[in-house]
Motif scaffolding. Structure first.
Motif, PDB file in Angstrom:
ATOM      1  N   GLU A 229      -6.859  11.574  12.102  1.00  0.00           N
ATOM      2  CA  GLU A 229      -5.514  11.193  11.674  1.00  0.00           C
ATOM      3  C   GLU A 229      -5.424   9.666  11.679  1.00  0.00           C
ATOM      4  O   GLU A 229      -5.455   9.038  12.741  1.00  0.00           O
ATOM      5  CB  GLU A 229      -4.466  11.780  12.621  1.00  0.00           C
ATOM      6  CG  GLU A 229      -3.042  11.523  12.211  1.00  0.00           C
ATOM      7  CD  GLU A 229      -2.521  12.493  11.164  1.00  0.00           C
ATOM      8  OE1 GLU A 229      -1.379  12.305  10.727  1.00  0.00           O
ATOM      9  OE2 GLU A 229      -3.252  13.431  10.794  1.00  0.00           O
ATOM     10  N   ILE A 230      -5.330   9.082  10.512  1.00  0.00           N
ATOM     11  CA  ILE A 230      -5.364   7.628  10.379  1.00  0.00           C
ATOM     12  C   ILE A 230      -3.944   7.107  10.185  1.00  0.00           C
ATOM     13  O   ILE A 230      -3.214   7.569   9.310  1.00  0.00           O
ATOM     14  CB  ILE A 230      -6.262   7.207   9.208  1.00  0.00           C
ATOM     15  CG1 ILE A 230      -7.713   7.592   9.522  1.00  0.00           C
ATOM     16  CG2 ILE A 230      -6.145   5.709   8.947  1.00  0.00           C
ATOM     17  CD1 ILE A 230      -8.668   7.386   8.380  1.00  0.00           C
ATOM     18  N   GLY A 231      -3.574   6.154  11.017  1.00  0.00           N
ATOM     19  CA  GLY A 231      -2.236   5.598  10.971  1.00  0.00           C
ATOM     20  C   GLY A 231      -2.218   4.176  10.456  1.00  0.00           C
ATOM     21  O   GLY A 231      -3.260   3.559  10.202  1.00  0.00           O
ATOM     22  N   ALA A 232      -1.026   3.664  10.284  1.00  0.00           N
ATOM     23  CA  ALA A 232      -0.814   2.263   9.923  1.00  0.00           C
ATOM     24  C   ALA A 232       0.577   1.873  10.389  1.00  0.00           C
ATOM     25  O   ALA A 232       1.450   2.730  10.558  1.00  0.00           O
ATOM     26  CB  ALA A 232      -0.943   2.046   8.420  1.00  0.00           C
ATOM     27  N   ILE A 233       0.767   0.588  10.618  1.00  0.00           N
ATOM     28  CA  ILE A 233       2.092   0.058  10.933  1.00  0.00           C
ATOM     29  C   ILE A 233       2.556  -0.728   9.721  1.00  0.00           C
ATOM     30  O   ILE A 233       1.925  -1.722   9.334  1.00  0.00           O
ATOM     31  CB  ILE A 233       2.064  -0.829  12.185  1.00  0.00           C
ATOM     32  CG1 ILE A 233       1.589  -0.024  13.401  1.00  0.00           C
ATOM     33  CG2 ILE A 233       3.447  -1.425  12.444  1.00  0.00           C
ATOM     34  CD1 ILE A 233       1.454  -0.853  14.663  1.00  0.00           C
ATOM     35  N   ALA A 234       3.628  -0.264   9.096  1.00  0.00           N
ATOM     36  CA  ALA A 234       4.124  -0.917   7.892  1.00  0.00           C
ATOM     37  C   ALA A 234       4.798  -2.243   8.226  1.00  0.00           C
ATOM     38  O   ALA A 234       5.152  -2.523   9.381  1.00  0.00           O
ATOM     39  CB  ALA A 234       5.117  -0.002   7.179  1.00  0.00           C
ATOM     40  N   GLU A 235       4.984  -3.039   7.205  1.00  0.00           N
ATOM     41  CA  GLU A 235       5.791  -4.240   7.336  1.00  0.00           C
ATOM     42  C   GLU A 235       7.209  -3.844   7.760  1.00  0.00           C
ATOM     43  O   GLU A 235       7.657  -2.724   7.497  1.00  0.00           O
ATOM     44  CB  GLU A 235       5.855  -4.974   5.994  1.00  0.00           C
ATOM     45  CG  GLU A 235       4.501  -5.373   5.444  1.00  0.00           C
ATOM     46  CD  GLU A 235       3.823  -4.298   4.617  1.00  0.00           C
ATOM     47  OE1 GLU A 235       2.820  -4.598   3.955  1.00  0.00           O
ATOM     48  OE2 GLU A 235       4.276  -3.121   4.633  1.00  0.00           O
ATOM     49  N   PRO A 236       7.942  -4.731   8.434  1.00  0.00           N
ATOM     50  CA  PRO A 236       9.341  -4.409   8.758  1.00  0.00           C
ATOM     51  C   PRO A 236      10.123  -4.072   7.490  1.00  0.00           C
ATOM     52  O   PRO A 236       9.830  -4.613   6.412  1.00  0.00           O
ATOM     53  CB  PRO A 236       9.857  -5.695   9.423  1.00  0.00           C
ATOM     54  CG  PRO A 236       8.636  -6.410   9.884  1.00  0.00           C
ATOM     55  CD  PRO A 236       7.545  -6.066   8.910  1.00  0.00           C
ATOM     56  N   LEU A 237      11.117  -3.198   7.625  1.00  0.00           N
ATOM     57  CA  LEU A 237      11.877  -2.725   6.469  1.00  0.00           C
ATOM     58  C   LEU A 237      13.351  -3.108   6.592  1.00  0.00           C
ATOM     59  O   LEU A 237      13.905  -3.157   7.696  1.00  0.00           O
ATOM     60  CB  LEU A 237      11.798  -1.199   6.349  1.00  0.00           C
ATOM     61  CG  LEU A 237      10.423  -0.537   6.356  1.00  0.00           C
ATOM     62  CD1 LEU A 237      10.582   0.978   6.238  1.00  0.00           C
ATOM     63  CD2 LEU A 237       9.556  -1.069   5.228  1.00  0.00           C
ATOM     64  N   TYR A 238      13.958  -3.340   5.446  1.00  0.00           N
ATOM     65  CA  TYR A 238      15.414  -3.419   5.355  1.00  0.00           C
ATOM     66  C   TYR A 238      15.799  -2.844   4.003  1.00  0.00           C
ATOM     67  O   TYR A 238      15.511  -3.452   2.962  1.00  0.00           O
ATOM     68  CB  TYR A 238      15.950  -4.838   5.514  1.00  0.00           C
ATOM     69  CG  TYR A 238      17.454  -4.853   5.707  1.00  0.00           C
ATOM     70  CD1 TYR A 238      18.000  -4.848   6.991  1.00  0.00           C
ATOM     71  CD2 TYR A 238      18.326  -4.835   4.620  1.00  0.00           C
ATOM     72  CE1 TYR A 238      19.375  -4.821   7.186  1.00  0.00           C
ATOM     73  CE2 TYR A 238      19.697  -4.815   4.809  1.00  0.00           C
ATOM     74  CZ  TYR A 238      20.215  -4.800   6.089  1.00  0.00           C
ATOM     75  OH  TYR A 238      21.580  -4.760   6.277  1.00  0.00           O
ATOM     76  N   VAL A 239      16.418  -1.663   4.036  1.00  0.00           N
ATOM     77  CA  VAL A 239      16.764  -0.985   2.794  1.00  0.00           C
ATOM     78  C   VAL A 239      18.022  -1.622   2.217  1.00  0.00           C
ATOM     79  O   VAL A 239      19.055  -1.720   2.895  1.00  0.00           O
ATOM     80  CB  VAL A 239      16.987   0.516   3.030  1.00  0.00           C
ATOM     81  CG1 VAL A 239      17.171   1.227   1.691  1.00  0.00           C
ATOM     82  CG2 VAL A 239      15.825   1.125   3.807  1.00  0.00           C
ATOM     83  N   GLY A 240      17.936  -2.039   0.952  1.00  0.00           N
ATOM     84  CA  GLY A 240      19.056  -2.703   0.312  1.00  0.00           C
ATOM     85  C   GLY A 240      18.851  -4.204   0.277  1.00  0.00           C
ATOM     86  O   GLY A 240      17.776  -4.723   0.604  1.00  0.00           O
TER      87      GLY A 240
END
Length: 302
Positions: A229-240
């Motif tokens: 199971e390979i994971g990743a940490i995405a860039e911070p998000l702000y929807v909108g």
């Protein structure tokens, strides 16, 4: 997602978290549970030296106590230690803690493990810092035995040996998944040959394909056929469209654009993505999670 409040390194904490408390932590965990998030995660440090306190802070909730508390406040979301520093404790102590957590939660534990990096922390508890890589390798092997189905597990290694010692309750899961954290060559090797999953520590997208290729090659060379199971940490998000400064690395914009960006991880060979939302309050965080659940998450399944 990794939960706010429970760890407050300046690398990722939001200013509102410094005055937050238990109610905030629980509400975010419940929102993740209701929204269908795969897991909630909690970090692990025992004590932070003064030389690191300005950047790391000294706010680090105990992962077993925190996840056990949150297990009672949630129903389905899985509970991840991200990551348990195994070298700080004897494997039988770790097994007792996490087996109890898995038992109490009805089998929701994912045991994320790592080597640790704070020398003073190891010294304070009498643990081996310079040899922590080897300790971690053997600890994972010992935990495989101690967290298995046998009430009287047996293990014989260079550092740890136990037999004829019973531990109950047993975990609810027949096999607790072990995800190895870290992006160093040693951590990647460890994840490939000893882990059920890999938790990279902030590798940018352009670095992931080479890391994943090495993982798969090492796993194949070791003759392990079960998928990792390979994971990743995405860039911070702000929807909108944010009306405040959220940082240049933050993914912002309409939901469909963020969904399209996150779907790119699948093409890189990633199976699960950990997300973090920029926010100025608990309310804003919960709002961001809610819009993610309704407008983005449905476009990420495959």
């Amino acid at each position: 997602m990794q939960l706010p409040v429970q760890s407050q390194s300046t690398l990722y904490t939001e200013p509102w978290e410094t005055a937050a408390g238990v109610e905030d932590l629980v509400e975010v965990a419940r929102a993740a549970d209701r929204g269908g998030f795969a897991y909630i995660a909690v970090c692990d440090h025992v004590a932070i030296p003064r030389r690191l306190a300005d950047t790391m802070s000294t706010v680090w909730y105990d992962p077993v106590a925190t996840l056990s508390f949150l297990a009672a406040a949630t129903r389905r979301v899985r509970l991840l230690s991200h990551v348990a520093v195994l070298g700080l404790r004897h494997p039988l102590v770790t097994a007792k803690q996490y087996a109890t957590l898995d038992h109490l939660s009805g089998g929701r534990l994912i045991l994320g493990v790592g080597a640790g990096h704070v020398a003073e922390e190891f010294a304070a508890v009498g643990a081996d810092f310079t040899g922590r890589g080897g300790v971690l390798d053997e600890s994972i092997d010992a935990l495989r035995a101690a967290l298995g189905p046998d009430e009287y597990p047996e293990f014989a290694g260079e550092r740890f040996t136990f037999s004829g010692l019973g531990q109950r309750p047993r975990p609810a899961q027949h096999r607790i998944p072990v995800w190895v954290g870290g992006s160093s060559p040693a951590a990647v090797r460890r994840a490939a040959v000893r882990g059920d999953g890999w938790l990279p520590q902030g590798d940018p997208r352009d670095k992931l394909p080479a890391q994943i290729a090495r993982l798969q090659a090492l796993r194949e060379r070791a003759g392990i056929e079960t998928p990792l199971e390979i994971g990743a940490i995405a860039e911070p998000l702000y929807v909108g469209k944010p009306r405040w400064e959220v940082g240049r690395r933050t993914l912002t914009g309409p939901a469909d654009a963020i969904a399209a960006s996150l779907r790119e991880y699948t093409g890189l060979g990633v199976h699960q993505v950990q997300v973090r939302f920029r926010s100025r309050s608990r309310t804003e965080l919960l709002d961001q999670m809610a819009v993610f659940v309704t407008d983005i998450a449905p476009h990420l399944t495959h």
